[in-house]
Design an enzyme around this catalytic site. Structure first.
Site, PDB file in Angstrom:
ATOM      1  N   ARG A   1      40.710  74.388  11.058  1.00 36.62           N
ATOM      2  CA  ARG A   1      42.145  74.453  10.717  1.00 36.62           C
ATOM      3  C   ARG A   1      42.638  73.118  10.149  1.00 36.62           C
ATOM      4  O   ARG A   1      42.359  72.056  10.678  1.00 36.62           O
ATOM      5  CB  ARG A   1      42.972  74.807  11.944  1.00 36.62           C
ATOM      6  CG  ARG A   1      44.476  74.717  11.651  1.00 36.62           C
ATOM      7  CD  ARG A   1      45.315  75.358  12.687  1.00 36.62           C
ATOM      8  NE  ARG A   1      45.078  74.874  14.018  1.00 36.62           N
ATOM      9  CZ  ARG A   1      45.592  75.437  15.120  1.00 36.62           C
ATOM     10  NH1 ARG A   1      46.347  76.511  15.005  1.00 36.62           N
ATOM     11  NH2 ARG A   1      45.343  74.935  16.299  1.00 36.62           N
TER      12      ARG A   1
ATOM     13  N   LYS B   1      48.332  83.538  15.498  1.00 34.05           N
ATOM     14  CA  LYS B   1      49.742  83.787  15.851  1.00 34.05           C
ATOM     15  C   LYS B   1      50.670  83.072  14.863  1.00 34.05           C
ATOM     16  O   LYS B   1      51.625  83.660  14.353  1.00 34.05           O
ATOM     17  CB  LYS B   1      50.052  83.286  17.283  1.00 34.05           C
ATOM     18  CG  LYS B   1      49.173  83.897  18.346  1.00 34.05           C
ATOM     19  CD  LYS B   1      49.522  83.385  19.720  1.00 34.05           C
ATOM     20  CE  LYS B   1      49.273  81.907  19.939  1.00 34.05           C
ATOM     21  NZ  LYS B   1      47.850  81.503  19.865  1.00 34.05           N
TER      22      LYS B   1
ATOM     23  N   ARG C   1      53.877  82.211  27.936  1.00 29.47           N
ATOM     24  CA  ARG C   1      52.458  81.930  28.142  1.00 29.47           C
ATOM     25  C   ARG C   1      52.046  82.062  29.599  1.00 29.47           C
ATOM     26  O   ARG C   1      50.879  81.861  29.926  1.00 29.47           O
ATOM     27  CB  ARG C   1      52.201  80.487  27.730  1.00 29.47           C
ATOM     28  CG  ARG C   1      51.520  80.361  26.404  1.00 29.47           C
ATOM     29  CD  ARG C   1      51.345  78.893  26.160  1.00 29.47           C
ATOM     30  NE  ARG C   1      50.188  78.670  25.373  1.00 29.47           N
ATOM     31  CZ  ARG C   1      50.223  78.455  24.064  1.00 29.47           C
ATOM     32  NH1 ARG C   1      51.369  78.441  23.419  1.00 29.47           N
ATOM     33  NH2 ARG C   1      49.131  78.245  23.407  1.00 29.47           N
TER      34      ARG C   1
HETATM   35  P1  AP5 Z   1      50.330  76.151  20.208  1.00 28.37           P
HETATM   36  O1  AP5 Z   1      50.690  75.307  19.057  1.00 28.37           O
HETATM   37  O2  AP5 Z   1      51.141  77.347  20.494  1.00 28.37           O
HETATM   38  O3  AP5 Z   1      48.786  76.478  20.082  1.00 28.37           O
HETATM   39  P2  AP5 Z   1      47.920  77.776  20.492  1.00 28.37           P
HETATM   40  O4  AP5 Z   1      48.599  78.857  21.211  1.00 28.37           O
HETATM   41  O5  AP5 Z   1      46.738  77.180  21.166  1.00 28.37           O
HETATM   42  O6  AP5 Z   1      47.617  78.471  19.182  1.00 28.37           O
HETATM   43  P3  AP5 Z   1      47.225  77.828  17.839  1.00 28.37           P
HETATM   44  O7  AP5 Z   1      48.411  77.272  17.140  1.00 28.37           O
HETATM   45  O8  AP5 Z   1      46.058  76.873  18.036  1.00 28.37           O
HETATM   46  O9  AP5 Z   1      46.588  79.069  17.092  1.00 28.37           O
HETATM   47  P4  AP5 Z   1      47.278  80.279  16.346  1.00 28.37           P
HETATM   48  O10 AP5 Z   1      47.026  81.529  17.118  1.00 28.37           O
HETATM   49  O11 AP5 Z   1      48.683  79.989  15.963  1.00 28.37           O
HETATM   50  O12 AP5 Z   1      46.347  80.340  15.068  1.00 28.37           O
HETATM   51  P5  AP5 Z   1      46.637  79.924  13.539  1.00 28.37           P
HETATM   52  O13 AP5 Z   1      47.532  80.923  12.899  1.00 28.37           O
HETATM   53  O14 AP5 Z   1      47.015  78.492  13.419  1.00 28.37           O
HETATM   54  O15 AP5 Z   1      50.343  75.267  21.557  1.00 28.37           O
HETATM   55  C1  AP5 Z   1      49.799  73.968  21.587  1.00 28.37           C
HETATM   56  C2  AP5 Z   1      50.072  73.322  22.947  1.00 28.37           C
HETATM   57  O16 AP5 Z   1      51.505  73.238  23.190  1.00 28.37           O
HETATM   58  C3  AP5 Z   1      49.520  74.074  24.162  1.00 28.37           C
HETATM   59  O17 AP5 Z   1      48.169  73.774  24.400  1.00 28.37           O
HETATM   60  C4  AP5 Z   1      50.449  73.539  25.275  1.00 28.37           C
HETATM   61  O18 AP5 Z   1      50.086  72.238  25.677  1.00 28.37           O
HETATM   62  C5  AP5 Z   1      51.798  73.463  24.563  1.00 28.37           C
HETATM   63  N1  AP5 Z   1      52.548  74.734  24.703  1.00 28.37           N
HETATM   64  C6  AP5 Z   1      52.795  75.639  23.704  1.00 28.37           C
HETATM   65  N2  AP5 Z   1      53.482  76.686  24.186  1.00 28.37           N
HETATM   66  C7  AP5 Z   1      53.676  76.464  25.516  1.00 28.37           C
HETATM   67  C8  AP5 Z   1      54.299  77.195  26.577  1.00 28.37           C
HETATM   68  N3  AP5 Z   1      54.861  78.402  26.366  1.00 28.37           N
HETATM   69  N4  AP5 Z   1      54.310  76.665  27.815  1.00 28.37           N
HETATM   70  C9  AP5 Z   1      53.759  75.471  28.061  1.00 28.37           C
HETATM   71  N5  AP5 Z   1      53.138  74.723  27.114  1.00 28.37           N
HETATM   72  C10 AP5 Z   1      53.089  75.206  25.855  1.00 28.37           C
HETATM   73  O19 AP5 Z   1      45.159  80.158  12.941  1.00 28.37           O
HETATM   74  C11 AP5 Z   1      44.074  79.334  13.357  1.00 28.37           C
HETATM   75  C12 AP5 Z   1      43.092  79.142  12.174  1.00 28.37           C
HETATM   76  O20 AP5 Z   1      42.495  80.400  11.848  1.00 28.37           O
HETATM   77  C13 AP5 Z   1      43.763  78.646  10.897  1.00 28.37           C
HETATM   78  O21 AP5 Z   1      42.902  77.755  10.237  1.00 28.37           O
HETATM   79  C14 AP5 Z   1      43.974  79.913  10.062  1.00 28.37           C
HETATM   80  O22 AP5 Z   1      43.948  79.634   8.681  1.00 28.37           O
HETATM   81  C15 AP5 Z   1      42.775  80.770  10.493  1.00 28.37           C
HETATM   82  N6  AP5 Z   1      43.074  82.208  10.520  1.00 28.37           N
HETATM   83  C16 AP5 Z   1      44.197  82.827  11.011  1.00 28.37           C
HETATM   84  N7  AP5 Z   1      44.100  84.162  10.884  1.00 28.37           N
HETATM   85  C17 AP5 Z   1      42.882  84.403  10.328  1.00 28.37           C
HETATM   86  C18 AP5 Z   1      42.183  85.601   9.949  1.00 28.37           C
HETATM   87  N8  AP5 Z   1      42.734  86.819  10.131  1.00 28.37           N
HETATM   88  N9  AP5 Z   1      40.958  85.473   9.396  1.00 28.37           N
HETATM   89  C19 AP5 Z   1      40.392  84.242   9.196  1.00 28.37           C
HETATM   90  N10 AP5 Z   1      41.002  83.080   9.531  1.00 28.37           N
HETATM   91  C20 AP5 Z   1      42.228  83.162  10.087  1.00 28.37           C
END
Ligand code: AP5
Length: 249
Positions: free
Chosen positions: A150, A29, A104
């Site tokens: 990551r 995302k 969420r």
């Molecule tokens: P948040 O920071 O939003 O984390 P998340 O939703 O768990 O998602 P991530 O940031 O871990 O993953 P992403 O989908 O963005 O993936 P990314 O692009 O980095 O939330 C963290 C915390 O905050 C929550 O647990 C909660 O406590 C709180 N919170 C947040 N929002 C909230 C809400 N609405 N309400 C309440 N609490 C809230 O990619 C991941 C990895 O994969 C990277 O290394 C990337 O290089 C790799 N990658 C990406 N795409 C590909 C691909 N196509 N192929 C290969 N590798 C890839």
């Protein structure tokens, strides 16, 4: 003076929309939201980044937020609504914005619906009211590797993956040479809690939008560029629909 007029490219003036990216932790995302924001010159609003920024301070509510994030649990709604409402009221959101990490829960999705209907200037309110919601689907087996690998540049925010998209030099940002860091909540036990929270609380959000006919799905297992291509395809189709509708009115 030459007198030549400089006109802004179409992507900088046209109304885009409210774009919501949904998907499990590690779906991509953040990676995709940055690309979409850059392409359309609209802000990326990452609730996770906003909360981590507040949590970096030692006073409340930062301390409490930090504890929720460290356990992989959702931060309570009253905190989240205040943070997101403040951010959406900035004037840079008027042509559209791309959100990752919000909504969420179903409660958050209902809150967003009322905010979009109520809180934008009358001129753009109707167009904001129907968000383009894109679910990035990824096989669960890939998610742990993506999160374990990551790394983030603390200076420019660029995201890498030491297994899948490594930087040129080990653990160092290609763009500015900073040492890359790992998010505290990417530890395996916290990732597992985040995945449970996704299944229980966030998956129903996709169903909520599906029932309203606002959900589009892309294949997040593909390479990053191809995922971006699919997302842009959805956005272009929907924005054209909004533009045609405006002309017809
Ligand atoms: P948040 O920071 O939003 O984390 P998340 O939703 O768990 O998602 P991530 O940031 O871990 O993953 P992403 O989908 O963005 O993936 P990314 O692009 O980095 O939330 C963290 C915390 O905050 C929550 O647990 C909660 O406590 C709180 N919170 C947040 N929002 C909230 C809400 N609405 N309400 C309440 N609490 C809230 O990619 C991941 C990895 O994969 C990277 O290394 C990337 O290089 C790799 N990658 C990406 N795409 C590909 C691909 N196509 N192929 C290969 N590798 C890839």
């Amino acid at each position: 003076m030459s007198g030549a007029r400089t006109s802004r490219p179409k992507e900088q003036i046209r109304f885009i929309a409210t774009i919501v990216l949904l998907g499990p932790p590690g779906a991509g995302k953040g990676t995709q939201a940055k690309r979409i924001a850059e392409r359309y010159h609209i802000p990326r609003i990452s609730l996770g980044d906003l909360l981590r920024h507040i949590a970096a301070g030692n006073a409340d509510p930062g301390r409490q937020i930090k504890e929720f994030i460290a356990r992989g649990e959702l931060v309570p709604d009253h905190v989240v609504f205040e943070v997101i409402a403040q951010r959406l009221r900035h004037t840079d959101c008027s042509r559209g914005f791309v959100m990752d990490g919000f909504p969420r829960t179903r409660t958050q999705a209902c809150w967003l619906d009322s905010f979009l209907e109520r809180d934008f200037p009358a001129s753009s309110r109707g167009r904001h009211a129907v968000p383009i919601v894109i679910l990035i689907q990824v096989d669960p087996d890939h998610l742990l590797l993506r999160l374990a690998g990551r790394r983030v540049c603390p200076s420019c925010g660029r995201t890498y993956n030491i297994y899948l998209q490594p930087p040129r030099a080990r653990e160092v940002c290609d763009l500015d040479g900073s040492k890359l860091t790992r998010r505290d909540d990417d530890r395996e036990e916290v990732v597992r809690a985040r995945l449970v929270s996704y299944e229980l609380e966030t998956r129903p959000v996709a169903e909520y939008y599906r029932r309203k006919g606002q959900l589009f799905t892309v294949d997040g297992n593909l390479p990053v560029d191809q995922v971006t291509g699919q997302i842009v395809g959805v956005i272009e189709k929907r924005v054209k629909f909004i533009e045609d509708f405006d002309v017809a009115r």
